[in-house]
Scaffold this active site. Structure first.
Site, mmCIF file in Angstrom:
data_model
loop_
_atom_site.group_PDB
_atom_site.id
_atom_site.type_symbol
_atom_site.label_atom_id
_atom_site.label_comp_id
_atom_site.label_asym_id
_atom_site.label_seq_id
_atom_site.Cartn_x
_atom_site.Cartn_y
_atom_site.Cartn_z
ATOM 1 C CE1 TYR A 1 8.942 32.195 89.791
ATOM 2 C CE2 TYR A 1 8.425 32.105 87.460
ATOM 3 C CZ TYR A 1 8.204 32.631 88.715
ATOM 4 O OH TYR A 1 7.245 33.595 88.875
ATOM 5 C CE LYS B 1 10.506 37.925 90.752
ATOM 6 N NZ LYS B 1 10.820 36.643 90.143
ATOM 7 N NE ARG C 1 2.814 43.607 68.496
ATOM 8 C CZ ARG C 1 1.889 43.454 67.551
ATOM 9 N NH1 ARG C 1 0.631 43.705 67.794
ATOM 10 N NH2 ARG C 1 2.231 43.036 66.352
ATOM 11 C CG ASP D 1 15.653 32.405 85.578
ATOM 12 O OD1 ASP D 1 16.167 33.457 85.991
ATOM 13 O OD2 ASP D 1 14.450 32.105 85.790
#
Ligand SMILES: *Cc1c(COP(=O)(O)O)cnc(C)c1O
Length: 385
Positions: free
Chosen positions: A108, A204, A55, A179
């Protein structure tokens, strides 16, 4: 080295892997310790300098983080399960109850929801600034800790003046989180423009094939401990296959972006001449708020932009959208395929025409002539009935 060379050479060590070109995929949870001493040593580790548990990362994680950090001109990177979780880590690491978070109004939509439904509940104050006037000085409060920008916004494309915003925020003692998903590290490095912490949705352009969800945070070393701690506590690690596919996608990003840019500008120019279209919201076009900032701070435009259409009846719009052959209707973007999405602009501080139709377009890698033929037939349907 240039980005094209960096993406093809970074994160590879064939000599370590029997000459195999690509590094191995690590499907892992447990990582074994050979001795009690090694186990005890691991308890002091941050999970980065030595491997502790999957993790906290595997060699593939470190490899991808190093690739993105280098491309973004940053000291470090943390790769996360999604772009959204990269944003959650960056915000929670830097905000506590009683702090104020100032966000661009073109943000967003999922970030807006995160703020309204989670952060407010934790005692964090939220307000929005207008991405057109960008008068953040008037919006800062004594307790403002973070100013959050998304430049350009991924629906309405206002380009923000990150150097100026960072200067005002820093004077006030606040940090700037950016961002930068639209531009990618290739067309703008937000850290070099003054942002303290940058996030990218790897979903993206970085992965580029609409086949995974992943995110990344890039930052200078002073944020390492605080960001790593929050990342570790939230447990938002990516899966092994996502890491592999994102690294694979990254290798062709500069080549793909050239075509996305070219087709995007070509489509926007074609749309601009259409009688149905009243405005092009594309950072490379003068009609886009912040176009001059884009010219100054960015080295390119990707394939995502919006157009504003005159008002049309819902059935006419549906007749256009339901029957597109190449433009799919769906969220996300940055894959090889073209998309078209109607949307309602945010309305907290920015004024929009409530009757107009807003369409976001992602220019994919199909031949532009075929895309234009699809659009032309779509407009024919919009005007018929
Ligand atoms: C998609 C997107 C995100 C969220 O990324 P996910 O990987 O979908 O969680 C954040 N910001 C922008 C601008 C995006 O387009």
């Amino acid at each position: 080295m240039q980005p094209e060379t960096l993406v093809t050479t970074l994160g590879r060590d064939p000599e370590q892997h029997h000459g195999v070109v690509n590094p191995p995929v690590y499907h892992a949870s447990t990582i074994l310790f050979p001795t009690l001493a090694a186990l005890e040593q691991s308890e002091k580790s941050d999970g980065v300098s030595s491997l502790v548990y999957a993790r906290s990362g595997t060699p593939a994680t470190r490899n991808f983080e190093q690739m993105i950090a280098t491309l973004d001109g940053a000291d470090h990177a943390i790769v996360t399960a999604s772009g959204q979780s990269a944003i959650v880590v960056a915000l929670l690491a830097n905000l506590s109850a009683g702090d104020h978070l100032l966000i661009t109004d073109n943000v967003y939509g999922s970030v807006r929801k995160l703020c309204a439904e989670e952060l407010v509940r934790l005692g964090i104050e939220i307000s929005y600034f207008d991405p057109v006037t960008q008068d953040i000085a008037a919006c800062l409060r004594p307790n403002t800790k973070v100013v959050y920008v998304e430049s350009p916004g991924s629906l309405t494309f206002e380009v923000q003046d990150i150097p100026l915003i960072a200067k005002v925020a820093h004077t006030h003692g606040a940090i700037v989180i950016a961002d930068n998903t639209w531009a990618t590290p290739l067309f703008m490095r937000a850290g070099e423009k003054g942002a303290d912490i940058t996030i990218h949705s790897c979903t993206k352009y970085i992965s580029g094939h609409s086949d995974l969800v992943m995110g990344v945070i890039t930052y200078p070393k002073q944020y390492h401990d605080v960001l790593r701690q929050t990342f570790r506590n939230l447990g938002v690690c990516p899966g092994a296959d996502e890491l592999y596919l994102a690294a694979r996608g990254l290798r062709t990003m500069p080549t793909r972006l050239k075509q996305h840019q070219e087709t995007g500008i070509l489509l926007a120019n074609w749309l601009k001449a259409r009688p149905e279209v009243t405005k092009i919201l594309h950072p490379a076009f003068a009609s886009c708020p912040g176009h001059d900032i884009w010219k100054r701070d960015f080295t390119g435009a990707t394939g995502l932009f919006s157009v504003v259409l005159k008002p049309y009846a819902k059935e006419k719009l549906a007749n256009m959208l339901d029957n597109m052959q190449l433009f799919g209707m769906g969220f996300s973007w940055g894959g090889y395929e073209s998309l078209m999405l109607p949307f309602k602009p945010p309305r907290s501080v920015t004024r929009w025409d409530k009757d107009a139709i807003y369409l976001r377009i992602h220019a994919g890698l199909e031949h532009p002539d075929d895309l234009i033929a699809d659009l032309a037939a779509g407009f024919e349907r919009l005007n018929s009935l």
